[in-house]
Design a protein around this motif. Structure first.
Motif, mmCIF file in Angstrom:
data_model
loop_
_atom_site.group_PDB
_atom_site.id
_atom_site.type_symbol
_atom_site.label_atom_id
_atom_site.label_comp_id
_atom_site.label_asym_id
_atom_site.label_seq_id
_atom_site.Cartn_x
_atom_site.Cartn_y
_atom_site.Cartn_z
ATOM 1 N N ASP A 119 -18.408 -26.234 25.039
ATOM 2 C CA ASP A 119 -19.496 -26.806 23.662
ATOM 3 C C ASP A 119 -19.564 -25.263 22.897
ATOM 4 N N ARG A 120 -18.381 -24.550 23.154
ATOM 5 C CA ARG A 120 -18.557 -23.531 22.075
ATOM 6 C C ARG A 120 -17.247 -23.298 21.417
ATOM 7 N N ASP A 121 -16.941 -22.416 20.475
ATOM 8 C CA ASP A 121 -15.707 -22.186 19.819
ATOM 9 C C ASP A 121 -14.697 -21.658 20.860
ATOM 10 N N GLY A 122 -13.443 -22.392 21.002
ATOM 11 C CA GLY A 122 -12.666 -22.147 21.875
ATOM 12 C C GLY A 122 -12.418 -23.276 23.019
ATOM 13 N N ASP A 123 -13.538 -24.239 23.252
ATOM 14 C CA ASP A 123 -13.496 -25.393 24.042
ATOM 15 C C ASP A 123 -12.611 -26.304 23.435
ATOM 16 N N PRO A 124 -11.307 -26.690 24.464
ATOM 17 C CA PRO A 124 -10.198 -27.514 23.918
ATOM 18 C C PRO A 124 -10.757 -28.895 23.429
ATOM 19 N N HIS A 125 -11.791 -29.386 23.906
ATOM 20 C CA HIS A 125 -12.291 -30.936 23.650
ATOM 21 C C HIS A 125 -13.801 -30.978 23.777
ATOM 22 N N SER A 126 -14.389 -30.012 22.792
ATOM 23 C CA SER A 126 -15.903 -30.386 22.750
ATOM 24 C C SER A 126 -16.226 -31.346 21.659
ATOM 25 N N PRO A 127 -17.061 -32.105 22.098
ATOM 26 C CA PRO A 127 -17.550 -33.204 20.857
ATOM 27 C C PRO A 127 -18.426 -32.544 19.935
ATOM 28 N N TRP A 128 -18.756 -31.285 19.995
ATOM 29 C CA TRP A 128 -19.597 -30.795 19.074
ATOM 30 C C TRP A 128 -18.928 -29.608 18.144
ATOM 31 N N ARG A 129 -17.577 -29.801 18.100
ATOM 32 C CA ARG A 129 -16.919 -28.813 17.460
ATOM 33 C C ARG A 129 -16.913 -28.804 15.928
ATOM 34 N N TYR A 130 -17.293 -29.986 15.367
ATOM 35 C CA TYR A 130 -17.566 -30.127 14.063
ATOM 36 C C TYR A 130 -18.975 -29.948 13.315
ATOM 37 N N GLY A 131 -19.816 -29.892 14.373
ATOM 38 C CA GLY A 131 -21.280 -29.688 13.891
ATOM 39 C C GLY A 131 -22.169 -30.598 14.603
ATOM 40 N N THR A 132 -23.574 -30.908 14.058
ATOM 41 C CA THR A 132 -24.444 -31.772 14.850
ATOM 42 C C THR A 132 -24.931 -32.957 14.089
ATOM 43 N N SER A 133 -24.390 -33.188 12.752
ATOM 44 C CA SER A 133 -24.634 -34.201 11.976
ATOM 45 C C SER A 133 -24.060 -35.565 12.602
ATOM 46 N N ALA A 134 -24.642 -36.661 12.356
ATOM 47 C CA ALA A 134 -24.170 -37.905 12.725
ATOM 48 C C ALA A 134 -22.725 -38.067 12.649
ATOM 49 N N TRP A 135 -22.114 -37.731 11.664
ATOM 50 C CA TRP A 135 -20.843 -37.900 11.281
ATOM 51 C C TRP A 135 -19.771 -36.964 11.889
ATOM 52 N N ALA A 136 -20.545 -35.681 11.881
ATOM 53 C CA ALA A 136 -19.720 -34.505 12.728
ATOM 54 C C ALA A 136 -19.409 -34.923 14.218
ATOM 55 N N VAL A 137 -20.615 -35.374 14.740
ATOM 56 C CA VAL A 137 -20.451 -35.537 16.332
ATOM 57 C C VAL A 137 -19.616 -36.787 16.651
ATOM 58 N N THR A 138 -19.704 -38.011 15.737
ATOM 59 C CA THR A 138 -18.795 -38.805 15.774
ATOM 60 C C THR A 138 -17.612 -38.388 15.719
ATOM 61 N N LYS A 139 -17.165 -37.626 14.754
ATOM 62 C CA LYS A 139 -15.661 -37.122 14.761
ATOM 63 C C LYS A 139 -15.283 -36.348 15.727
ATOM 64 N N GLY A 140 -16.356 -35.569 16.205
ATOM 65 C CA GLY A 140 -16.095 -34.663 17.371
ATOM 66 C C GLY A 140 -15.953 -35.730 18.682
ATOM 67 N N PHE A 141 -16.776 -36.767 18.751
ATOM 68 C CA PHE A 141 -16.669 -37.552 20.078
ATOM 69 C C PHE A 141 -15.320 -38.155 20.196
ATOM 70 N N VAL A 142 -14.557 -38.676 19.125
ATOM 71 C CA VAL A 142 -13.248 -39.107 19.089
ATOM 72 C C VAL A 142 -12.324 -38.198 19.369
ATOM 73 N N PHE A 143 -12.274 -37.069 18.980
ATOM 74 C CA PHE A 143 -11.513 -35.805 19.125
ATOM 75 C C PHE A 143 -11.613 -35.354 20.740
ATOM 76 N N ALA A 144 -12.823 -35.424 21.139
ATOM 77 C CA ALA A 144 -13.201 -34.799 22.728
ATOM 78 C C ALA A 144 -12.527 -35.910 23.481
ATOM 79 N N HIS A 145 -12.798 -37.392 23.148
ATOM 80 C CA HIS A 145 -12.371 -38.623 24.202
ATOM 81 C C HIS A 145 -10.947 -38.332 24.054
ATOM 82 N N VAL A 146 -10.117 -38.397 22.901
ATOM 83 C CA VAL A 146 -8.505 -38.614 23.159
ATOM 84 C C VAL A 146 -7.958 -37.778 22.091
ATOM 85 N N GLY A 147 -8.566 -37.600 20.926
ATOM 86 C CA GLY A 147 -7.922 -36.775 19.895
ATOM 87 C C GLY A 147 -7.244 -35.614 20.202
#
Length: 313
Positions: A119-147
């Motif tokens: 969950d920090r810079d360098g994590d290959p699949h953290s859902p928090w990579r784009y920030g903590t706003s609703a949109w950022a977490v949504t985008k991060g969630f998709v990336f962490a899940h499969v992106g």
């Protein structure tokens, strides 16, 4: 967990590009095609196009490959939560390869890097990579899940994160046989189903349920540990990241979704350490230990757990 990474190196210094076009294409096929089978699976199941034979193939291959990932790839090869006899080691590596989540050495390298930078810079699949706003977490969630698997450009360097496995002749050989094991995983349910029913219909339904639906379910349960378990869940133990326990994934993941304890104590062989927490993978390791196939198992230490315990949230 100990790695050979240079402590002063930056995350950007510790990656290698994702595989070539063929590897990337196969990843898309292995993930997207089985996922597309889930919707017709609901329709076919409702319409009765599933027999007890198909259920057996689905469950057996699901448990086999989920065990290969959870007990083998994760607890044994990544975290050394126990040691195993050579036969069990090879069997778990083959079973994990049949989950179609990548060669064992690649998987272990990525997961070790995940723990180093969770969950920090360098994590290959953290859902928090784009920030903590609703949109950022949504985008991060998709990336962490499969992106991160489908279009992510950076993967951990096995030479830095998995030198022990690169130097293990068995693991190097099995990693090199990943494509052949993938073919075995894809075709075995159809072959068994066809021979069992003595018909092409049995082969077709065996492939649909034992291959496509099984792979889709298994993949998305595994991916959910990266996404859901790092966005939500209870945190009874102190960890330096956002990992949480998600109870409703416990059975399907065979105990991997007790993710908060795992990040608080990564080498522990049991993830579900609290009362009522089902951990099928820990139960299997216990059986392997009793048979003499597993040894030096790192079972939970009460004093260590007590020090890591936090208020239940």
């Amino acid at each position: 967990m100990t790695t050979t990474a240079d402590p002063v190196a930056s995350p950007q210094d510790e990656f290698q590009p994702a595989g070539g076009r063929l590897e990337r294409g196969l990843i898309w096929v292995f993930i997207v095609v089985p996922t597309l089978a889930l919707l017709p699976a609901i329709y076919f199941a409702w319409g009765g196009w599933i027999s007890w034979r198909d259920v057996v193939l689905l469950v057996v291959f699901y448990v086999l490959t989920t065990t290969g990932i959870g007990v083998g790839y994760h607890r044994l090869f990544t975290h050394s939560a126990f040691k195993s006899k050579r036969g069990l080691k090879i069997a778990l590596a083959i079973a994990g390869s049949m989950a179609l989540e990548g060669p064992v050495i690649r998987w272990v390298a990525d997961h070790r890097k995940h723990h180093k930078y969770a969950d920090r810079d360098g994590d290959p699949h953290s859902p928090w990579r784009y920030g903590t706003s609703a949109w950022a977490v949504t985008k991060g969630f998709v990336f962490a899940h499969v992106g991160w698997v489908l279009w992510g450009e950076e993967r951990a360097d096995p030479k830095r994160y998995a030198p022990d496995l690169l130097n293990d002749r068995d693991m190097a050989s099995i990693s090199g046989m990943f494509r052949q094991l993938a073919v075995l995983s894809l075709l075995a349910p159809a072959l068994i189903g066809g021979l069992w029913d003595r018909s092409w219909h049995g082969a077709a339904t065996g492939f649909f349920w034992g291959t496509l639906v099984r792979i889709a379910l298994m993949h998305h349960v595994t991916f959910s540990i990266n996404s859901i378990c790092h966005v939500t869940g209870r945190k009874p133990f102190a960890a330096r990241d956002r990992s949480g326990n998600v109870w409703w994934l416990a059975v399907l993941s065979q105990g991997e979704s007790w993710h908060n304890l795992h990040h608080a104590d990564p080498t522990c062989a049991r993830h579900g350490v609290l009362r009522g927490q089902v951990d099928i993978n820990a139960w299997l390791i216990k059986r392997f230990e009793r048979f003499g196939w597993a040894y030096d198992v790192k079972w939970p230490d009460k004093e260590r757990l007590k020090k890591k315990r936090t208020a239940l949230v």
